[in-house]
Write an enzyme that holds these catalytic residues in place. Structure first.
Site, short mmCIF file in Angstrom:
data_model
loop_
_atom_site.label_atom_id
_atom_site.label_comp_id
_atom_site.label_asym_id
_atom_site.label_seq_id
_atom_site.Cartn_x
_atom_site.Cartn_y
_atom_site.Cartn_z
N ASP A 11 0.86 -1.17 0.00
CA ASP A 11 0.00 0.00 0.00
C ASP A 11 0.90 1.23 0.00
OD1 ASP A 11 -2.23 -1.59 0.11
OD2 ASP A 11 -2.48 -1.43 2.27
N ASP A 135 -13.80 -3.23 -2.04
CA ASP A 135 -13.55 -2.98 -0.62
C ASP A 135 -14.87 -3.19 0.11
OD1 ASP A 135 -10.94 -2.36 -1.20
OD2 ASP A 135 -11.22 -0.20 -1.18
#
Length: 270
Positions: A11, A135
């Site tokens: 990330d 998500d």
């Protein structure tokens, strides 16, 4: 038999000086500096990872472009498939990201806002290049369409956008079916509830998606060790297991994870 894939993920965000850096957090929050994206990519390539995922975690929320220069530097250092996500909004963004060295693009927010982007991307670049990222979070109310019993409670799974910051009211299972029909080549299923917890993948979520579509599914969020990958492969039916912190901080290696799975007759790439 198709082999299961082990995929490390970084990330990436901009640090205080505006330089790309890798961060790791819990439930998409409390991010801590972890390392340099190019160096980490190089290490995972040498460690035997099957693929590599680069997620620009604030590009969509901040309304900025993906870090293509850094993507290009990462692509120069690895010889395994590279998936890049974050800030990809248009067909041109897909083209630019692939041109920078990515093999696939991962799209979340823009696909939900403009589903035709999936069709356009698949037609222009091939379905194999289009990964739809979801998500997902659990909701315990009556606004969903598909319900499951989780820990004795009835819940549904909602799609969120902008790095999990905003709900959409869209049922995950309805969305993955639409994404598949529009030409998505792979589904990247992230669980906000499990993210960074190391308590295991969200098996109810992953199982529900795998039972609904035939498109390959990458399970993400919550991996605490090889036993969790074994569970998500054998119980949920995922095609790939993605992990971050257990690899980033040296708790387990790619090699040890593959040995564990191989010993338990899970087909993996040696």
């Amino acid at each position: 038999m198709l082999t299961k894939r082990i995929i490390p993920c970084i990330d990436v965000d901009l640090d205080e000086d505006g330089n790309p850096a890798v961060y790791t957090g819990i439930n998409f929050e409390n991010l801590e500096y972890t390392g340099d994206p190019v160096e980490m990519a190089k290490q995972y390539n040498m460690a035997g990872a099957d693929e590599f995922v680069f997620l620009d975690i604030t590009a969509s929320a901040a309304g900025r472009e993906t870090m293509l220069e850094t993507v290009s530097r990462v692509a120069d250092e690895i010889f395994i498939p590279l998936t890049v996500g974050g800030g990809i909004r248009t067909r041109e963004d897909i083209k630019d990201t692939l041109r920078a060295g990515a093999d696939k693009v991962s799209i979340n927010t823009a696909a939900l806002e403009t589903p035709e982007l999936i069709n356009n991307g698949a037609r222009a670049f091939g379905s194999q290049c289009i990964v739809i990222s979801v998500d997902a979070r659990r909701r315990f109310d009556e606004q969903g369409e598909n319900y499951f019993s989780v820990d004795g409670e009835s819940c549904w799974f909602e799609c969120t956008v902008k790095g999990g910051r905003e709900g959409t009211g869209i049922d995950v299972l309805e969305w993955v079916m639409e994404a598949e029909n529009r030409g998505a080549g792979e589904l990247f299923i992230n669980s906000i509830d499990a993210d960074g917890t190391k308590d295991g993948y969200d098996i109810p979520l992953t199982s529900a998606v795998c039972d609904t579509v035939s498109t390959p599914v990458i399970a993400s969020s919550g991996c605490g060790g090889p036993e969790d990958m074994h569970e998500v492969f054998t119980e949920a039916g995922a095609d790939a297991g993605l992990a971050a912190s257990i690899f980033h901080f040296g708790e387990y290696s790619i090699e040890a994870t593959k040995e564990y799975l191989d010993e338990r007759d899970v087909p993996i790439r040696t």
